[in-house]
Scaffold this motif. Structure first.
Motif, PDB file in Angstrom:
ATOM      1  N   SER A 211       0.841  -1.204   0.000  1.00 25.17           N
ATOM      2  CA  SER A 211       0.000   0.000   0.000  1.00 25.17           C
ATOM      3  C   SER A 211       0.867   1.241   0.000  1.00 25.17           C
ATOM      4  O   SER A 211       0.539   2.244  -0.635  1.00 25.17           O
ATOM      5  N   GLN A 212       2.012   1.177   0.680  1.00 24.29           N
ATOM      6  CA  GLN A 212       2.935   2.317   0.659  1.00 24.29           C
ATOM      7  C   GLN A 212       3.426   2.580  -0.756  1.00 24.29           C
ATOM      8  O   GLN A 212       3.491   3.721  -1.212  1.00 24.29           O
ATOM      9  N   VAL A 213       3.790   1.492  -1.425  1.00 21.18           N
ATOM     10  CA  VAL A 213       4.297   1.633  -2.790  1.00 21.18           C
ATOM     11  C   VAL A 213       3.243   2.251  -3.687  1.00 21.18           C
ATOM     12  O   VAL A 213       3.514   3.150  -4.491  1.00 21.18           O
ATOM     13  N   VAL A 214       2.032   1.758  -3.534  1.00 25.41           N
ATOM     14  CA  VAL A 214       0.959   2.259  -4.383  1.00 25.41           C
ATOM     15  C   VAL A 214       0.721   3.740  -4.147  1.00 25.41           C
ATOM     16  O   VAL A 214       0.627   4.545  -5.084  1.00 25.41           O
ATOM     17  N   THR A 215       0.647   4.140  -2.879  1.00 23.16           N
ATOM     18  CA  THR A 215       0.383   5.555  -2.588  1.00 23.16           C
ATOM     19  C   THR A 215       1.537   6.430  -3.043  1.00 23.16           C
ATOM     20  O   THR A 215       1.329   7.534  -3.558  1.00 23.16           O
ATOM     21  N   ALA A 216       2.776   5.906  -2.867  1.00 19.10           N
ATOM     22  CA  ALA A 216       3.923   6.705  -3.315  1.00 19.10           C
ATOM     23  C   ALA A 216       3.880   6.881  -4.821  1.00 19.10           C
ATOM     24  O   ALA A 216       4.157   7.969  -5.356  1.00 19.10           O
ATOM     25  N   HIS A 217       3.541   5.810  -5.499  1.00 21.18           N
ATOM     26  CA  HIS A 217       3.465   5.837  -6.950  1.00 21.18           C
ATOM     27  C   HIS A 217       2.411   6.837  -7.415  1.00 21.18           C
ATOM     28  O   HIS A 217       2.640   7.681  -8.285  1.00 21.18           O
ATOM     29  N   VAL A 218       1.244   6.729  -6.796  1.00 22.80           N
ATOM     30  CA  VAL A 218       0.150   7.646  -7.157  1.00 22.80           C
ATOM     31  C   VAL A 218       0.541   9.085  -6.885  1.00 22.80           C
ATOM     32  O   VAL A 218       0.299   9.987  -7.695  1.00 22.80           O
ATOM     33  N   ALA A 219       1.199   9.290  -5.726  1.00 21.23           N
ATOM     34  CA  ALA A 219       1.594  10.668  -5.388  1.00 21.23           C
ATOM     35  C   ALA A 219       2.593  11.217  -6.391  1.00 21.23           C
ATOM     36  O   ALA A 219       2.497  12.391  -6.808  1.00 21.23           O
ATOM     37  N   SER A 220       3.546  10.365  -6.797  1.00 23.80           N
ATOM     38  CA  SER A 220       4.545  10.860  -7.742  1.00 23.80           C
ATOM     39  C   SER A 220       3.906  11.154  -9.092  1.00 23.80           C
ATOM     40  O   SER A 220       4.261  12.128  -9.776  1.00 23.80           O
ATOM     41  N   ARG A 221       2.961  10.298  -9.482  1.00 23.49           N
ATOM     42  CA  ARG A 221       2.262  10.538 -10.742  1.00 23.49           C
ATOM     43  C   ARG A 221       1.503  11.859 -10.712  1.00 23.49           C
ATOM     44  O   ARG A 221       1.532  12.656 -11.634  1.00 23.49           O
ATOM     45  N   LEU A 222       0.818  12.044  -9.604  1.00 21.48           N
ATOM     46  CA  LEU A 222       0.062  13.285  -9.443  1.00 21.48           C
ATOM     47  C   LEU A 222       0.981  14.490  -9.539  1.00 21.48           C
ATOM     48  O   LEU A 222       0.678  15.490 -10.191  1.00 21.48           O
ATOM     49  N   GLN A 223       2.115  14.358  -8.872  1.00 25.14           N
ATOM     50  CA  GLN A 223       3.044  15.472  -8.847  1.00 25.14           C
ATOM     51  C   GLN A 223       3.561  15.789 -10.248  1.00 25.14           C
ATOM     52  O   GLN A 223       3.628  16.952 -10.662  1.00 25.14           O
ATOM     53  N   SER A 224       3.920  14.724 -10.987  1.00 26.00           N
ATOM     54  CA  SER A 224       4.432  14.965 -12.330  1.00 26.00           C
ATOM     55  C   SER A 224       3.338  15.538 -13.227  1.00 26.00           C
ATOM     56  O   SER A 224       3.589  16.393 -14.072  1.00 26.00           O
ATOM     57  N   ALA A 225       2.110  15.069 -13.000  1.00 28.47           N
ATOM     58  CA  ALA A 225       0.990  15.604 -13.779  1.00 28.47           C
ATOM     59  C   ALA A 225       0.804  17.087 -13.484  1.00 28.47           C
ATOM     60  O   ALA A 225       0.634  17.915 -14.386  1.00 28.47           O
ATOM     61  N   LEU A 226       0.888  17.423 -12.190  1.00 28.46           N
ATOM     62  CA  LEU A 226       0.708  18.817 -11.819  1.00 28.46           C
ATOM     63  C   LEU A 226       1.831  19.686 -12.364  1.00 28.46           C
ATOM     64  O   LEU A 226       1.638  20.856 -12.688  1.00 28.46           O
ATOM     65  N   ASN A 227       3.068  19.091 -12.441  1.00 25.49           N
ATOM     66  CA  ASN A 227       4.182  19.872 -12.942  1.00 25.49           C
ATOM     67  C   ASN A 227       3.998  20.244 -14.408  1.00 25.49           C
ATOM     68  O   ASN A 227       4.440  21.293 -14.859  1.00 25.49           O
ATOM     69  N   PHE A 228       3.375  19.320 -15.133  1.00 26.96           N
ATOM     70  CA  PHE A 228       3.168  19.592 -16.545  1.00 26.96           C
ATOM     71  C   PHE A 228       2.124  20.677 -16.781  1.00 26.96           C
ATOM     72  O   PHE A 228       2.174  21.398 -17.756  1.00 26.96           O
ATOM     73  N   VAL A 229       1.229  20.764 -15.841  1.00 26.95           N
ATOM     74  CA  VAL A 229       0.127  21.732 -16.008  1.00 26.95           C
ATOM     75  C   VAL A 229       0.532  23.167 -15.807  1.00 26.95           C
ATOM     76  O   VAL A 229       1.621  23.486 -15.595  1.00 26.95           O
TER      77      VAL A 229
END
Lengths: 338, 179
Positions: free
Chosen positions: B161-179
């Motif tokens: 679950s830690q891995v999943v949340t970290a993964h999701v958080a990093s994805r979100l962050q990269s998505a936000l960076n592109f915006v």
């Protein structure tokens, strides 16, 4: 990247050997230093590192993590799971060596004079049950050797009876004093134990069954030097006695860890084992009396700080008395053994 | 593949079974050959103790990647520690090895219990001592390893679950960076 992905699965066998040697050197030194200086540190031992973040301590040999954590710098938390033939032979030998060293160091802490006995709980932090196991077997073995047939039957009946009376007396005395219910229960444990031992002896006397027992055979058989009954009784009394005594301390409101106190009570049998083996050498009554007296005193001195610091001061005598009783009974058995 | 069907640690598996089997065999067969209870007792209990040590320190590590022990911390409390390999290595463990490990671990006290019942029926209370010792040693190992396995599963779940949340958080962050 999580930390788990950084930890490799397999080790090369060469670095296994290096780490094993490092650990051997490190583990031998603290034990030596314990005799001279500071507090006896537990020898640094290895663990299989976990897959989570804190830098795991070095590898795979022994149980218990390194309390001196900086022990082996080279390892950095890697698992040594090489092919079976390299990790089965060396670690087994190294682990055995470390276990033996631990037994020796525990023995030194418990039985011999050293400054760390004051802090009883921390002194035997790395308890183990191998030492007590060997001592109980050794003592039972020696006591059963050459015990003559009719005498040992008589002794077996006497000893539990007198102990039973002693326990009933203790129970009555406690009831007259103002004390908590819990210590009454601990008396009951003693009484029950004695009753159980007596019942076992009674059934064995009357229903011998098909056991290889010297009592039912012809006494002139020359090869039958060992009396299985004595062995079994001594073993049962010592092991059950240690358990009951620990329960006694717990019920008196003491703070003691069950297995640690079993370990202490077992290690304090060491002087008795020595005394029994010395008594085997000579048959002189006076010599045996002196030896038994000396060893019983030694055992009692060894066990006293551990038990007395574990209970509240008002209950000290109630906790220490049964322990002394056990060792004195064992001393009588050694004395009467011929 | 043929490789995966064989035991990957045959020597360890052999030792794992060897001491258990020889303790039981010695107990059963000894009374036919040797007439001394003491030898039977000492040898059987010694084999059982050896088996306990081997299972705890060697075959538990190698066959299933689990380890448990007890230690006393600075406050004087007893702490049970469990450790295990990480998930990939656990999955890479040979299935046959772990099957053998767990089955023999659970089967041994059942056999000793049966032998104990036989001893009670025969009124051989001395032999009950042997059975009692061997039972307690196997029970200790079972409890330790079962707890360790449960702990390992819990850790894996929490790690996942830690891995999943970290993964999701990093994805979100990269998505936000592109915006």
């Amino acid at each position: 990247m999580t930390d788990s992905e950084r930890i490799p699965l397999h080790f090369s066998s060469q670095s296994d050997i290096d780490e094993i040697e490092d650990l051997l050197h490190i583990s031998v030194e603290p034990v030596r230093q314990a005799a001279d200086a500071g507090k006896p540190p537990s020898p640094p031992r290895a663990t299989i590192p976990v897959f989570s973040s804190p830098p795991p301590p070095p590898p795979p040999l022994r149980s218990v993590e390194a309390s001196t954590s900086g022990a082996s710098s080279s390892a950095g938390g890697l698992i040594g799971f090489g092919p079976a033939h390299t990790t089965l032979t060396e670690p087994v030998w190294a682990t055995l060596k470390r276990d033996l060293l631990q037994v020796v160091s525990n023995l030194r802490i418990v039985v011999f004079p050293n400054p760390y006995r004051k802090d009883a709980g921390r002194a035997l932090r790395d308890w183990d049950l191998w030492g007590p196991f060997f001592f109980i077997i050794f003592l039972a073995f020696i006591l059963s050797y050459n015990a003559s047939a009719d005498r040992e039957c008589r002794i077996q009946k006497q000893k539990p009876c007198t102990s039973l009376f002693a326990d009933i007396l203790t129970y009555i005395l406690r009831k007259w004093k103002v004390c908590s219910i819990r210590s009454l229960y601990s008396c009951w444990y003693h009484v029950l134990l004695r009753i159980v031992v007596l019942a076992i002896i009674f059934t064995r006397e009357n229903f011998p069954g098909k056991r290889p027992c010297c009592c039912s055979k012809n006494i002139h058989v020359s090869c039958e030097h060992f009396q299985p009954k004595v062995f079994a009784v001594v073993f049962a009394v010592l092991s059950a006695g240690a358990i009951v005594l620990t329960l006694n301390v717990v019920l008196l409101g003491g703070s003691i860890i069950f297995l640690q106190s079993l370990s202490v009570l077992g290690y304090c049998l060491f002087p008795l084992a020595i005394g029994a083996s010395v008594c085997m050498a000579k048959d002189d009554k006076i010599f045996r009396s002196i030896v038994v007296l000396a060893t019983v005193t030694w055992s009692s001195w060894a066990v006293y700080p551990f038990v007395s610091t574990a209970v509240p001061p008002s209950r000290k005598a109630l906790a220490v008395y049964p322990v002394l009783l056990l060792y004195v009974s064992m001393g009588f058995l050694v004395l009467a053994n011929n | 593949m043929a490789e995966e069907e064989n035991y990957s640690n045959p020597l360890t598996a052999l030792f794992h079974v060897l001491f258990k089997g020889s303790a039981i065999a010695f107990y059963i067969l000894c009374s036919f050959f040797i007439n001394s209870f003491i030898i039977q007792f000492v040898v059987t209990v010694f084999l059982a103790a050896l088996d306990f040590w081997v299972v705890k320190n060697v075959s538990g590590r190698i066959l299933v990647g689990l380890r448990w022990w007890n230690e006393i911390n600075d406050q004087g409390e007893s702490v049970w520690r469990f450790e295990s390999l990480d998930r990939e290595s656990l999955e890479r463990m040979n299935k046959k090895d772990s099957w053998l490990f767990w089955w023999t671990l659970y089967l041994t006290p059942v056999v000793w219990l049966a032998l104990g019942i036989v001893a009670v029926i025969k009124f051989n209370f001395d032999y009950l001592l042997i059975v009692g010792m061997c039972l307690s040693l196997s029970a200790a190992n079972i409890i330790g390893f079962t707890k360790c396995r449960r702990d390992a599963k819990k850790q894996i779940q929490s790690l996942a679950s830690q891995v999943v949340t970290a993964h999701v958080a990093s994805r979100l962050q990269s998505a936000l960076n592109f915006v």
